[in-house]
Design a protein around this motif. Sequence first.
Motif, PDB file in Angstrom:
ATOM      1  N   ASN A   1       0.820  -1.220   0.000  1.00 58.63           N
ATOM      2  CA  ASN A   1       0.000   0.000   0.000  1.00 58.63           C
ATOM      3  C   ASN A   1       0.854   1.271   0.000  1.00 58.63           C
ATOM      4  O   ASN A   1       0.371   2.336   0.400  1.00 58.63           O
ATOM      5  CB  ASN A   1      -0.909   0.015   1.236  1.00 58.63           C
ATOM      6  CG  ASN A   1      -1.899  -1.118   1.261  1.00 58.63           C
ATOM      7  OD1 ASN A   1      -2.988  -1.029   0.720  1.00 58.63           O
ATOM      8  ND2 ASN A   1      -1.515  -2.219   1.896  1.00 58.63           N
TER       9      ASN A   1
ATOM     10  N   GLU B   1      -8.462  -0.015  -0.584  1.00 58.42           N
ATOM     11  CA  GLU B   1      -7.550  -1.088  -0.953  1.00 58.42           C
ATOM     12  C   GLU B   1      -7.543  -2.215   0.080  1.00 58.42           C
ATOM     13  O   GLU B   1      -7.076  -3.316  -0.211  1.00 58.42           O
ATOM     14  CB  GLU B   1      -6.125  -0.535  -1.102  1.00 58.42           C
ATOM     15  CG  GLU B   1      -5.918   0.333  -2.332  1.00 58.42           C
ATOM     16  CD  GLU B   1      -6.089  -0.440  -3.619  1.00 58.42           C
ATOM     17  OE1 GLU B   1      -5.705  -1.633  -3.657  1.00 58.42           O
ATOM     18  OE2 GLU B   1      -6.622   0.123  -4.589  1.00 58.42           O
TER      19      GLU B   1
ATOM     20  N   ASP C   1     -14.293  -1.116  -1.849  1.00 56.00           N
ATOM     21  CA  ASP C   1     -13.571  -1.290  -3.106  1.00 56.00           C
ATOM     22  C   ASP C   1     -14.554  -1.463  -4.262  1.00 56.00           C
ATOM     23  O   ASP C   1     -14.892  -2.563  -4.662  1.00 56.00           O
ATOM     24  CB  ASP C   1     -12.646  -2.505  -3.018  1.00 56.00           C
ATOM     25  CG  ASP C   1     -11.721  -2.591  -4.241  1.00 56.00           C
ATOM     26  OD1 ASP C   1     -11.629  -1.595  -4.968  1.00 56.00           O
ATOM     27  OD2 ASP C   1     -11.108  -3.655  -4.446  1.00 56.00           O
TER      28      ASP C   1
END
Length: 433
Positions: free
Chosen positions: A221, A391, A397
Amino acid sequence: MAQNPYVHLGWNPVPGQPGEVEKLRTQLVNSASALQTAYQKIDKLLGESSFWEGDAAVGFREALDGDLPKYMKDAHKSLTLAAGHLGSWHGGLTGRRELAHKYDVEAGDHKGDLKTANARHDTAKQDPDLKLAGQTFQEGPELESAEARLNAANTRLSDAVTAVNNAQGALEDVLRKARELEGTHEAEARDLAKKLKDATNDLAPEEPGWLSKALSWIGDNLTNILSVLAAVAGLLALLCTGPFGIAFLLAASALSVATMASRLSDPKVMASLKDGFSKGEFDADFWENSVGLVGDLVGAVPGIGAVSRGVNGAVKSTRYASEAVSAGQFLGRFADDAVTAANRIATAGSYNPVGKWVAQAAGGNQALKVGMDYVSPVAGVLSSGYGLAAENIDALDGDGGKNSATGVDAARAGLFDGPAAGSVFRATVAALQ
């Protein structure tokens, strides 16, 4: 659900299937044997490859050497231990099942005895001779006969009660033994679980620890994390004054540069941009990545402008100095000019021209101008935070949320950050001429 094989006990005190346990044990033994064979072959290949030279030989040894042989050897040992523990459990399970079957048969017998005793007791209670008690009879044979019949009825009732108690006690005793067997079985199961877990200690590779997992999450990430940090630093640059505000301004620009570099190093991002320009695939990912890169670029402009003007000032001071300038003096002039430029850039008038225009249109309302200064930084923190959350949270999402965040970032870049960056860029170019 499997049928209870111990119908007289009423429950299964020793759950488990010896056949399935033996099947698993056999699979572990076979797996351990296969690992041992593979390890021996690799060890042999590594020994024989010492006569093989060149890049291919080096690549071959690097591929096979290292932790792989050790893991295979340790896994073989781990599986062998686990198979041994399962073998012991299989034997104990079989013995306990045989004992449970014995208790089940006994429970069936005692239940039959109890049923018979209860029937005998019911018959004894209904004996009409029991009603002779309290009746009056004449002295002599009639009284003696009545007393004999009453005593016999009471004896039969007493014997029936004793038979019921004995049958009930025997049944409760075998049920107690079955419960004790169940406790032993559960204790053995817990002991097996511990032994199977211990069989893997320092042998087969363990799962990554919390630090490895945290670093892996950061790596997965990184772009979104840098984007959030850049947005937060940009907001703090507005909230803080003096040296802190300047520091956060420069930090926000540096983080924007880092975010851009991370984004461009992602093959998925590059593939999305390439497909958009070459194949016309202007999907949600294309616009998300494009707007993200534009946002990174305009976020980097203030810091780049301050550094550029600092370098320009240091170079000019060196060029027009009457004597040689030391490295320390050069860096000092660079730092002074860069900080001065950053301080000017951080002022609301030049950093947010749109806010100034809106305030002027509202009659010079300064409160409105101050509020407009916070619109883009706050929206940037929210949209970048949403991107990081999306994420990692499946519920967030979706294309709808991504498209909304992309729209917010595009509006920020077009209405606020873009014009502000243009203002900084023009001022920087003018200062460098």
